[in-house]
Enzyme design. Structure first.
Site, PDB file in Angstrom:
ATOM      1  N   THR A  67       0.827  -1.199   0.000  1.00 37.29           N
ATOM      2  CA  THR A  67       0.000   0.000   0.000  1.00 37.29           C
ATOM      3  C   THR A  67       0.868   1.257   0.000  1.00 37.29           C
ATOM      4  O   THR A  67       1.822   1.333   0.770  1.00 37.29           O
ATOM      5  CB  THR A  67      -0.889   0.001   1.252  1.00 37.29           C
ATOM      6  OG1 THR A  67      -1.537  -1.270   1.330  1.00 37.29           O
ATOM      7  CG2 THR A  67      -1.924   1.108   1.201  1.00 37.29           C
ATOM      8  N   GLU A  68       0.524   2.220  -0.836  1.00 41.05           N
ATOM      9  CA  GLU A  68       1.239   3.501  -0.966  1.00 41.05           C
ATOM     10  C   GLU A  68       2.701   3.298  -1.365  1.00 41.05           C
ATOM     11  O   GLU A  68       3.533   4.157  -1.116  1.00 41.05           O
ATOM     12  CB  GLU A  68       1.165   4.328   0.331  1.00 41.05           C
ATOM     13  CG  GLU A  68      -0.199   4.400   1.009  1.00 41.05           C
ATOM     14  CD  GLU A  68      -1.273   5.077   0.177  1.00 41.05           C
ATOM     15  OE1 GLU A  68      -0.975   5.503  -0.943  1.00 41.05           O
ATOM     16  OE2 GLU A  68      -2.433   5.149   0.643  1.00 41.05           O
ATOM     17  N   LEU A  69       3.012   2.169  -1.969  1.00 40.01           N
ATOM     18  CA  LEU A  69       4.389   1.796  -2.316  1.00 40.01           C
ATOM     19  C   LEU A  69       5.314   1.829  -1.093  1.00 40.01           C
ATOM     20  O   LEU A  69       6.527   1.971  -1.247  1.00 40.01           O
ATOM     21  CB  LEU A  69       4.962   2.705  -3.418  1.00 40.01           C
ATOM     22  CG  LEU A  69       4.543   2.432  -4.864  1.00 40.01           C
ATOM     23  CD1 LEU A  69       5.363   3.329  -5.812  1.00 40.01           C
ATOM     24  CD2 LEU A  69       4.729   0.977  -5.266  1.00 40.01           C
ATOM     25  N   TRP A 114       5.478   6.812  -1.997  1.00 35.83           N
ATOM     26  CA  TRP A 114       5.411   7.673  -3.182  1.00 35.83           C
ATOM     27  C   TRP A 114       5.134   9.132  -2.833  1.00 35.83           C
ATOM     28  O   TRP A 114       5.243  10.007  -3.672  1.00 35.83           O
ATOM     29  CB  TRP A 114       4.328   7.184  -4.146  1.00 35.83           C
ATOM     30  CG  TRP A 114       2.930   7.333  -3.557  1.00 35.83           C
ATOM     31  CD1 TRP A 114       2.244   6.376  -2.895  1.00 35.83           C
ATOM     32  CD2 TRP A 114       2.107   8.509  -3.559  1.00 35.83           C
ATOM     33  NE1 TRP A 114       1.040   6.879  -2.457  1.00 35.83           N
ATOM     34  CE2 TRP A 114       0.925   8.185  -2.861  1.00 35.83           C
ATOM     35  CE3 TRP A 114       2.251   9.800  -4.077  1.00 35.83           C
ATOM     36  CZ2 TRP A 114      -0.107   9.114  -2.658  1.00 35.83           C
ATOM     37  CZ3 TRP A 114       1.217  10.717  -3.870  1.00 35.83           C
ATOM     38  CH2 TRP A 114       0.061  10.360  -3.177  1.00 35.83           C
ATOM     39  N   SER A 172      -5.797   2.894   4.197  1.00 33.92           N
ATOM     40  CA  SER A 172      -4.845   3.995   4.435  1.00 33.92           C
ATOM     41  C   SER A 172      -5.444   5.368   4.130  1.00 33.92           C
ATOM     42  O   SER A 172      -5.055   6.362   4.733  1.00 33.92           O
ATOM     43  CB  SER A 172      -3.588   3.791   3.595  1.00 33.92           C
ATOM     44  OG  SER A 172      -3.913   3.855   2.225  1.00 33.92           O
TER      45      SER A 172
END
Lengths: 406, 390
Positions: free
Chosen positions: A149-151, A303, A351
């Site tokens: 998630t979210e890199l 990111w 998230s």
């Protein structure tokens, strides 16, 4: 010879409705806003489907048929798949058609688009497994590449993915961790044996995802021809170009009226004009290219924003207190063995809830505000915490009942 | 610049605003002749003070008055008099200004007037000098009366002033729309200039320590207790809050014609024991009460700007402000609510009391933000307006 790796992330959160402190104990539906606002999840899903998913899918299906060399990669959050299965099954059908071409790879991630890895490893693994099962059930595929998630990435996560047998893992190609290295090669995470690391070329990705419609940008308007020249220019300096972005970029963040669909329609032809160029799936990329060096990422890399850390989700007091509150319920929630309760708890881990509470308004405020369906980060926090308190109350009640019975 | 009052001889926000803006403008190199109607014992080195020596009796201004009856309550007859006397004074000011203005002839590029009492003087100054007129609006007759029977004479003076002005500067967007709609002024002429604040947090001895030690949370109402400020909404929200969160006290700092109503309403709702009335506070006393509060609530029905919200933030106190206030248009790190939405008001009050991190972040982020909301920032925008006109 750059291989172009196009990867799209597809996700829609379940936004918490306006939930007052007076609703605690009475209203247990946190995600069912039915107003005209952007808290109405079904409405947002329908809107984004019309503007983005449907036209983008039909464009890519056309392009996949036209260019046998074209290959694509997608990741779907389980929360997104849940929503389209329930409300818009025809969207799912249109994704399936893409996957049936055999030239689309699907990635592994957490079912609930959560940051569980940093709060509870066991819960994280449960969500990854739930996601695997869902992807197998819907698409009949077994993903072998992981994206968090979210890199959000660090050495520890790479180690975990290596142990689990993943062939590759994704991260942001952020200069401070790369030094003089280039994101256009494949790497090996430090301390791992087999797994390879694929890094987002954030400049070229963001040229499409963020800057495409920005008239003040010196390279506006961006044409497929110009962009392909930039790709070809990498020839000799890199093996591949990883273009990672949200799928909603196409049609939702960048509008049809600004030419995003025309741009993408011409892109394969322009890229393939240079015989050195080609398209690749993530798995093919790591099979084809060797790891050029080891990469050490001790701190969490994401990111987001100029910090590229977790501060957009957990940087202030309201965010960290909310996320701790939710993960603090883990033991009791699981003890209830109540499917609905556990599902609600997991959906409270998405998230996006914490992103909406971000107060970094003055530095990188614009992006945050654009994605925020609440009037302010504080409003997001109030509704979330009130709902979370209801969840806690339900858990307590449920456990008391169970105790009485036994 | 034409004004009516300056601190410490001021009755409300008007004098403070004139002073803050003048100081910031003079720092940016603007030389200001500040004309007041009546001689006052003040000395300021950054402006050239001129007194028009109007011989009418001039009392302190009331920031608002709802009806003739409430007016006469604020000003008992022996000490002062009905609005007509202001009108008379305003015209005397206009007569007196002629001579003053003629002496300043070569020094003036812009005439900048604050609120209606100075408009007759400002208009005659414009006639004499032929220079651009900027009218700064801190409150209109509609704000002061809550829209109930505005005084036609005052309204007339305001309208004439607005028509004659080259630029009108209201302190908030809601007021701008009122000037456009109620006075029929073209909106191109109107530019919102938000007030600023130059105050910094002082280290003061804590207040209300006994309550705090007993674990009570403090919710503050501070301002005039009049219809425009929404004291009735505050009491009703207080009832809803105390039902859910009993360890709370409500501090009311201020005075006004609705104080009796507030007391009897709280008594009727059986929460009077949770109320403390401090009367009017100023200076350090005011700042100490801000600092003691867990939340400052400004439930105003109509609030041209609402400087008290920024004062609270400077003191590190989170604020819940009505969406109908000018300040809510610029202050981001605040909770906002429609003044009539009692349930939502109570929801937000309870949330601040209950979730410590919410109070912490509002205070932290607000304190950062308020350092940018200075008079210097307002003065820059006023300078822009000047440059367009000269």
């Amino acid at each position: 010879m750059p291989s172009v790796c196009l990867y799209f992330h597809v996700h829609q959160p379940l936004r918490v409705k306006k939930y007052k402190v007076f609703d605690v104990g009475y209203d247990h539906e946190y995600f069912n806003d039915s107003s005209n606002s952007n808290l109405n999840n079904k409405k947002v899903l329908e809107k984004v489907s019309q503007k983005s998913y449907l036209p983008a899918n039909s464009l890519f299906l056309k392009l996949l048929k036209k260019y046998p060399q074209l290959k694509l990669n997608y990741s779907f959050s389980g929360v997104f798949l849940d929503q389209i299965r329930k409300h818009l099954p025809f969207i799912l059908t249109s994704f399936k058609k893409l996957i049936d071409t055999g030239r689309v790879e699907i990635l592994s991630e957490t079912y609930h688009h959560s940051l569980a890895f940093f709060y509870s490893k066991t819960e994280f693994e449960r969500q990854v497994n739930l996601h695997k099962t869902l992807v197998r059930k819907i698409f009949g595929l077994n993903p072998t590449v992981f994206r968090n998630t979210e890199l959000a990435y660090n050495n520890e996560l790479a180690k975990w993915a290596d142990d689990k047998g993943y062939k590759a893992i994704l991260a942001e190609g952020w200069d401070p961790i790369l030094g003089w290295k280039s994101a256009n090669f494949v790497y090996r995470p430090i301390g791992t044996k087999k797994i390879k690391l694929l890094l987002k070329n954030y400049r070229l990705s963001d040229d499409i995802a963020f800057r495409f419609s920005e008239k003040s940008w010196k390279d506006w308007p961006l044409t497929a021809e110009k962009f392909s020249q930039w790709i070809s220019a990498i020839n000799g300096n890199g093996h591949l170009v990883n273009l990672f972005m949200d799928y909603e970029t196409i049609g939702e963040h960048q509008w049809k009226e600004h030419g995003i669909f025309d741009f993408l329609e011409k892109l394969p032809e322009e890229i393939l004009k240079d015989p050195e160029n080609n398209f690749t799936t993530l798995t093919e990329a790591v099979q084809r290219f060797p790891a050029m060096d080891k990469l050490d990422v001790p701190h969490v890399l994401t990111w987001a924003d100029t910090e590229r850390d977790l501060s957009a989700w957990t940087g202030n007091a309201i965010q960290s207190s909310a996320i701790k509150f939710i993960y603090g319920l883990e033991k009791d929630i699981l003890a209830t063995e109540d499917i609905k309760l556990i599902k609600d708890w997991r959906n409270m881990q998405i998230s996006d809830h914490f992103y909406y509470m971000c107060t970094k308004w003055f530095a990188d405020g614009d992006v945050h505000k654009y994605f925020n369906p609440y009037d302010s980060p504080y409003e997001a926090f109030i509704s979330f915490m009130n709902a979370a308190n209801d969840l806690k109350l339900r858990v307590e009640t449920c456990l008391k009942k169970r105790k009485k019975k036994s | 610049m034409l004004g009516w009052e300056l601190p410490p001889f001021n009755s409300g926000g008007l004098g403070e605003a004139c002073l803050g803006l003048s100081r910031a403008l003079s720092k940016k190199g603007v030389s200001i002749n500040f004309v007041l109607p009546k001689r006052l014992n003040i000395n300021l080195d950054f402006i050239n003070l001129i007194f028009a020596d109007v011989d009418e009796k001039i009392g302190k201004l009331a920031s608002c008055y709802t009806t003739c009856i409430s007016w006469s309550k604020i000003f008992p007859s022996e000490s002062f008099s009905p609005p007509q006397n202001y009108v008379k004074s305003a015209f005397r000011f206009a007569e007196k200004i002629e001579l003053i203005i003629k002496n300043l002839k070569d020094e003036v590029d812009i005439i900048h007037a604050h609120d209606w009492m100075t408009f007759p003087a400002a208009m005659s100054a414009k006639d004499i000098l032929g220079k651009p007129l900027v009218i700064h609006v801190h409150s209109t007759e509609f704000d002061r009366t809550g829209g109930n029977c505005p005084n036609p004479q005052v309204y007339g003076i305001e309208k004439k002033g607005f028509e004659k002005a080259d630029r009108i500067l209201p302190v908030g967007g809601f007021m701008k729309s009122m000037i456009v709609e109620k006075y029929g002024i073209s909106q191109d002429k109107v530019k919102v200039i938000y007030n600023g604040i130059d105050q910094v947090k002082k280290d003061l001895p804590p207040a209300l320590t006994v309550f705090k030690q007993l674990g009570y949370k403090v919710v503050l109402y501070l301002g005039r207790i009049t219809l425009q400020k929404g004291p009735d909404y505050f009491v009703r929200a207080a009832k809803r809050v105390s039902d859910f969160y009993p360890k709370v006290i409500f501090v009311v700092a201020g005075s006004g014609d609705m104080q009796d109503f507030m007391v009897s309403e709280a008594a009727k709702l059986e929460i009077l024991d949770k109320f403390i009335f401090t009367g009017f506070l100023r200076g350090d006393e005011k700042d100490r009460i801000f600092q003691a509060a867990d939340l400052y609530v400004m439930p105003s029905v109509s609030e041209p700007f609402g400087i008290a919200a920024l004062e609270a933030v400077v003191n590190g106190t989170p604020v819940l402000i009505s969406k109908q206030s000018g300040v809510s248009e610029i202050l981001k790190n605040a909770l906002k609510v429609d003044f009539w939405d009692i349930d939502e008001m109570a929801n937000k009050i309870i949330s601040v009391l209950k979730y410590g991190s919410l109070k912490r972040d509002l205070s932290k982020e607000g304190s950062k933000e308020v350092t940018f909301l200075t008079w210097s920032r307002s003065a820059d925008e006023v300078l822009n307006v000047y440059e367009q006109l000269v």
